[in-house]
Design a protein around this motif. Sequence first.
Motif, PDB file in Angstrom:
ATOM      1  N   TYR A  56       0.827  -1.210   0.000  1.00 37.63           N
ATOM      2  CA  TYR A  56       0.000   0.000   0.000  1.00 37.63           C
ATOM      3  C   TYR A  56       0.863   1.262   0.000  1.00 37.63           C
ATOM      4  O   TYR A  56       0.492   2.282  -0.586  1.00 37.63           O
ATOM      5  CB  TYR A  56      -0.932  -0.009   1.220  1.00 37.63           C
ATOM      6  N   ASN A  76      -2.240   2.224  -8.253  1.00 40.41           N
ATOM      7  CA  ASN A  76      -3.619   1.994  -7.841  1.00 40.41           C
ATOM      8  C   ASN A  76      -3.876   0.510  -7.601  1.00 40.41           C
ATOM      9  O   ASN A  76      -4.509   0.131  -6.603  1.00 40.41           O
ATOM     10  CB  ASN A  76      -4.580   2.542  -8.901  1.00 40.41           C
ATOM     11  N   ASN A  77      -3.376  -0.350  -8.494  1.00 43.88           N
ATOM     12  CA  ASN A  77      -3.534  -1.802  -8.312  1.00 43.88           C
ATOM     13  C   ASN A  77      -2.802  -2.299  -7.073  1.00 43.88           C
ATOM     14  O   ASN A  77      -3.324  -3.124  -6.324  1.00 43.88           O
ATOM     15  CB  ASN A  77      -3.035  -2.558  -9.549  1.00 43.88           C
ATOM     16  N   GLU A  79      -2.060  -0.556  -4.373  1.00 44.64           N
ATOM     17  CA  GLU A  79      -2.770  -0.084  -3.184  1.00 44.64           C
ATOM     18  C   GLU A  79      -4.029  -0.915  -2.926  1.00 44.64           C
ATOM     19  O   GLU A  79      -4.352  -1.233  -1.778  1.00 44.64           O
ATOM     20  CB  GLU A  79      -3.125   1.387  -3.319  1.00 44.64           C
ATOM     21  N   PHE A  80      -4.730  -1.272  -3.986  1.00 47.13           N
ATOM     22  CA  PHE A  80      -5.933  -2.086  -3.846  1.00 47.13           C
ATOM     23  C   PHE A  80      -5.607  -3.462  -3.277  1.00 47.13           C
ATOM     24  O   PHE A  80      -6.227  -3.920  -2.315  1.00 47.13           O
ATOM     25  CB  PHE A  80      -6.638  -2.214  -5.203  1.00 47.13           C
TER      26      PHE A  80
END
Length: 170
Positions: A56, A76-77, A79-80
């Motif tokens: 993250y 973004n991926n 962090e997800f």
Amino acid sequence: MPSMFPSPATGGDDINRRPLNEPNADATTIPTALKVVFWMLFATAAFMIFTGLVMYTAGYTGPDDVDESYKAVVVNNQEFIGGINAFAGVVIAALTSQLPKGGKNPRRLLLAIMLLVLLTDLLSFATRAGGFALAIIAVLLALEALLMFRPAVNDHIDRNHMARVMNREK
């Protein structure tokens, strides 16, 4: 000698009516397999939380000669996936604490969460959205799911469930 035609009044040595698992310990002890899976799940949950927090907060770590929109998608991926692993690690640790004295529902919910995380981590590893730690987490969760449903653990959970059902009826 068992007869050729089974009936409700068969002899005591009917192979179809023997108990599958002879109890080898009293009902108050916790099976060894449950103790092992208990500590493995706690260790895996801690590893998931650590891995999730690293993913993250890591940011983009790839080559610098790519487009900024690609970097944003990768971050973004990450962090997800990191958020999913950290949150699932906390939930798995909370549900694991209920295993030794818990009934059937916490174990079922734990299995469902473990399978979702396992699929997410394997897909993330296969698409290179995460590192090798995700594959290790997936293998550990699969092994723990197998250990969580050993016959001795099943008998222990059934005893706990029946004790709760009988106490509820009073």
